[in-house]
Design a protein around this motif. Structure first.
Motif, PDB file in Angstrom:
ATOM      1  N   LEU A 136       0.829  -1.200   0.000  1.00 57.67           N
ATOM      2  CA  LEU A 136       0.000   0.000   0.000  1.00 57.67           C
ATOM      3  C   LEU A 136       0.871   1.262   0.000  1.00 57.67           C
ATOM      4  O   LEU A 136       0.600   2.212  -0.749  1.00 57.67           O
ATOM      5  N   ILE A 140       0.497   4.352  -2.572  1.00 61.81           N
ATOM      6  CA  ILE A 140      -0.087   5.632  -2.146  1.00 61.81           C
ATOM      7  C   ILE A 140       0.948   6.744  -2.054  1.00 61.81           C
ATOM      8  O   ILE A 140       0.595   7.926  -2.083  1.00 61.81           O
ATOM      9  N   ARG A 145      -4.308   4.721  -6.186  1.00 63.51           N
ATOM     10  CA  ARG A 145      -5.268   3.951  -5.392  1.00 63.51           C
ATOM     11  C   ARG A 145      -5.504   2.611  -6.086  1.00 63.51           C
ATOM     12  O   ARG A 145      -5.724   2.554  -7.294  1.00 63.51           O
ATOM     13  N   GLU A 150      -6.456  -2.196  -1.174  1.00 55.48           N
ATOM     14  CA  GLU A 150      -7.059  -1.496  -0.033  1.00 55.48           C
ATOM     15  C   GLU A 150      -8.097  -2.375   0.658  1.00 55.48           C
ATOM     16  O   GLU A 150      -8.191  -2.382   1.888  1.00 55.48           O
ATOM     17  N   GLN A 151      -8.865  -3.124  -0.123  1.00 55.80           N
ATOM     18  CA  GLN A 151      -9.881  -4.002   0.463  1.00 55.80           C
ATOM     19  C   GLN A 151      -9.239  -5.107   1.305  1.00 55.80           C
ATOM     20  O   GLN A 151      -9.764  -5.484   2.356  1.00 55.80           O
ATOM     21  N   PHE A 169     -13.000   0.972   6.177  1.00 51.24           N
ATOM     22  CA  PHE A 169     -12.765   1.550   4.852  1.00 51.24           C
ATOM     23  C   PHE A 169     -12.808   3.077   4.901  1.00 51.24           C
ATOM     24  O   PHE A 169     -11.942   3.748   4.333  1.00 51.24           O
ATOM     25  N   LEU A 172      -9.654   4.330   6.615  1.00 47.60           N
ATOM     26  CA  LEU A 172      -8.481   4.146   5.751  1.00 47.60           C
ATOM     27  C   LEU A 172      -8.528   5.114   4.574  1.00 47.60           C
ATOM     28  O   LEU A 172      -7.503   5.706   4.212  1.00 47.60           O
ATOM     29  N   ASP A 173      -9.680   5.293   3.998  1.00 44.67           N
ATOM     30  CA  ASP A 173      -9.830   6.207   2.869  1.00 44.67           C
ATOM     31  C   ASP A 173      -9.396   7.624   3.253  1.00 44.67           C
ATOM     32  O   ASP A 173      -8.675   8.285   2.499  1.00 44.67           O
ATOM     33  N   LEU A 176      -5.564   7.631   3.573  1.00 44.35           N
ATOM     34  CA  LEU A 176      -4.898   7.573   2.272  1.00 44.35           C
ATOM     35  C   LEU A 176      -5.018   8.900   1.532  1.00 44.35           C
ATOM     36  O   LEU A 176      -4.069   9.335   0.872  1.00 44.35           O
TER      37      LEU A 176
END
Length: 197
Positions: A136, A140, A145, A150-151, A169, A172-173, A176
């Motif tokens: 990741l 990033i 993305r 990410e999942q 999520f 994290l979103d 990021l």
């Protein structure tokens, strides 16, 4: 003999300031007379990995991961590009296995060397949270993305934290997005250094 440009890539603070690589990695890069651009790239990814590790520890304290090995993994994940410098400016995955073997030959244990192999293969069965976080960070740092990656991180964090996947999520979103906001500066830092010394 280590180039002046490589030394500068290892020492320049950058903007925003990037953390230094672990001393062991700096020595390795100097011994390999690594391309300065590789040193700059590893510093950018290592710094982002540090930010991700801080975020996981702060928001998901119950999640167990080896922070030290993860940060070392981020600092050495692309070491195979010393063998395949063309992959610094173009596509290719030959550096992954060759980097793993190079690290083993240079005295790194398998637990650390594996990141050279796993940073591009995050769907393998033996990939841990540390590997996913390095992968990741490797995306990033330049604001790329990758929803599938990410999942996988979300699933690992949700399984351990007890939070719903959508909650993880969303958190994290946001993180990021925060990290990606500095991507242009990191890309400019890397572009300041040539592929060849």
């Amino acid at each position: 003999m280590t180039s002046v440009v490589l030394r500068r890539a290892l020492a320049d603070s950058g903007h925003p300031a990037l953390r230094s690589l672990p001393e062991r990695v700096e020595v390795l890069l100097e011994n390999l007379d690594a391309p300065p651009r590789l040193a700059a790239h590893l510093r950018a990814v290592h710094d982002v990995a540090w930010q991700l590790a801080d975020w996981v520890q702060q928001h998901y304290g119950a999640v167990q991961f080896d922070r030290e090995v993860m940060l070392l993994g981020a600092a050495i994940h692309d070491i195979g590009k010393t063998i395949h410098p063309d992959e610094l400016s173009g596509p290719g995955s030959a550096h992954e296995q060759d980097g793993y073997e190079l690290l083993l030959a240079r005295g790194f244990d398998d637990d650390s060397a594996r990141f050279a192999r796993t940073h591009g293969s995050w769907t393998d069965a033996d990939v841990g949270l540390e590997d996913l976080l390095v992968s990741l960070a490797d995306k990033i740092w330049k604001a790329k993305r990758v929803p599938e990656l990410e999942q996988l991180v979300v699933q690992r964090l949700a399984a351990t934290s007890g939070q719903q996947s959508w909650q993880v999520f969303m958190a994290l979103d946001d993180e990021l997005d925060r990290i990606a906001a500095d991507a242009d500066q990191r890309l400019a830092f890397q572009a300041n250094y040539p592929v060849v010394a």
